[in-house]
Design an enzyme around this catalytic site. Structure first.
Site, PDB file in Angstrom:
ATOM      1  N   LYS A  10      33.937  62.821  49.893  1.00 47.22           N
ATOM      2  CA  LYS A  10      32.386  62.989  49.661  1.00 47.22           C
ATOM      3  C   LYS A  10      31.588  61.633  49.507  1.00 47.22           C
ATOM      4  CE  LYS A  10      30.439  66.591  47.923  1.00 47.22           C
ATOM      5  NZ  LYS A  10      30.316  67.408  46.679  1.00 47.22           N
TER       6      LYS A  10
HETATM    7  C1  E4P Z   1      27.127  69.460  45.888  1.00 50.94           C
HETATM    8  O1  E4P Z   1      27.997  68.855  45.530  1.00 50.94           O
HETATM    9  C2  E4P Z   1      26.746  70.408  44.872  1.00 50.94           C
HETATM   10  O2  E4P Z   1      27.230  71.707  45.395  1.00 50.94           O
HETATM   11  C3  E4P Z   1      25.159  70.708  44.505  1.00 50.94           C
HETATM   12  O3  E4P Z   1      24.970  69.398  44.030  1.00 50.94           O
HETATM   13  C4  E4P Z   1      24.925  71.688  43.601  1.00 50.94           C
HETATM   14  O4  E4P Z   1      23.711  71.873  43.477  1.00 50.94           O
HETATM   15  P1  E4P Z   1      23.050  72.313  42.153  1.00 50.94           P
HETATM   16  O5  E4P Z   1      23.021  71.437  41.035  1.00 50.94           O
HETATM   17  O6  E4P Z   1      21.648  72.575  42.667  1.00 50.94           O
HETATM   18  O7  E4P Z   1      23.905  73.725  41.993  1.00 50.94           O
END
Ligand code: E4P
Length: 225
Positions: free
Chosen positions: A86
């Site tokens: 990622k």
């Molecule tokens: C990505 O990696 C995550 O799914 C995302 O940051 C989660 O977002 P949230 O913190 O709004 O749940």
């Protein structure tokens, strides 16, 4: 649309996989930090639970392209299997994605908040882009339309990059991105029960139980054939 679990907890994911059709796991530094445990151990446990074929997306912490690439290579080496690095959707991230593509490393562009960020990451060679739906909604942006725009752009230009929508607070957001054609979605483990649960399903099942028992008592269909 395929489902992934957004988690660094192998035990939770094992319980989820037992019941739900998931195709992989995503993590981010916040999710990992929540576990308050050694990162290597958490990821090794996760790979053990999901096996080599399911996707494991793990995030790099570096901000400069060369360092991102080195970290991504180290993560792939350690985590093996169907691995995705990622990489944040920044200018340095684009450079890293392009370099990793050349080395045959799968990437997911993360922290995507606009269609143009997504398009650039796709052009750089990202396999997935991850738009943050609820975080966009919190800014009064029509997040569902952003996901729709990204899907449309990828379709229009014949790009193979898939949309992996992330950051959700409710089932309607999940359904809306599915309708927009998001190819994949990642959700916290606890969210999956909300997707399958429906009070009318429970009511229908109680009715079936009551009607059956009123005639056959405790007998089971399998005992009667
Ligand atoms: C990505 O990696 C995550 O799914 C995302 O940051 C989660 O977002 P949230 O913190 O709004 O749940």
């Amino acid at each position: 649309m395929i489902y992934l679990a957004d988690s660094a907890n192998a035990k939770d994911v094992a319980g989820l996989m037992d019941r739900f059709p998931i195709e992989g796991v995503t993590t981010n530094p916040t999710i990992v930090a929540r576990e308050r445990a050694d990162f290597g151990g958490l990821m090794a446990d996760m790979r053990k639970v999901i096996g080599p074929d399911l996707m494991l997306h793990a995030q790099t912490m570096q901000t400069e392209a060369g360092a991102m690439v080195r970290e991504a290579l180290a993560l792939r080496e350690a985590l093996g299997g169907n691995f995705f690095a990622k990489i944040p959707a920044t200018a340095e991230g684009l450079k890293a994605i392009r370099a990793l593509k050349g080395m045959g490393v799968q990437t997911t562009a993360t922290a995507v908040f606009s269609a143009q960020q997504a398009l650039l990451c796709a052009r750089a060679g990202a396999d997935f882009v991850a738009p943050y739906v609820n975080k966009l909604s919190d800014l009064c942006v029509d997040a569902i339309s952003v996901v729709g725009e990204i899907v449309r752009l990828f379709d229009s230009f014949g790009l193979k990059t898939r949309v992996l929508s992330a950051s959700f607070r409710n089932v309607d957001q999940v359904n809306q991105v599915a309708l927009m054609g998001s190819h994949a979605i990642t959700l916290p483990v606890s969210f999956f029960d909300k997707l399958i649960a429906h009070p009318m399903t429970d009511l229908a099942l109680s009715g079936f139980q009551a009607d059956w028992r009123s005639v056959y008592g405790d007998k089971k269909p399998e005992d009667m054939i």
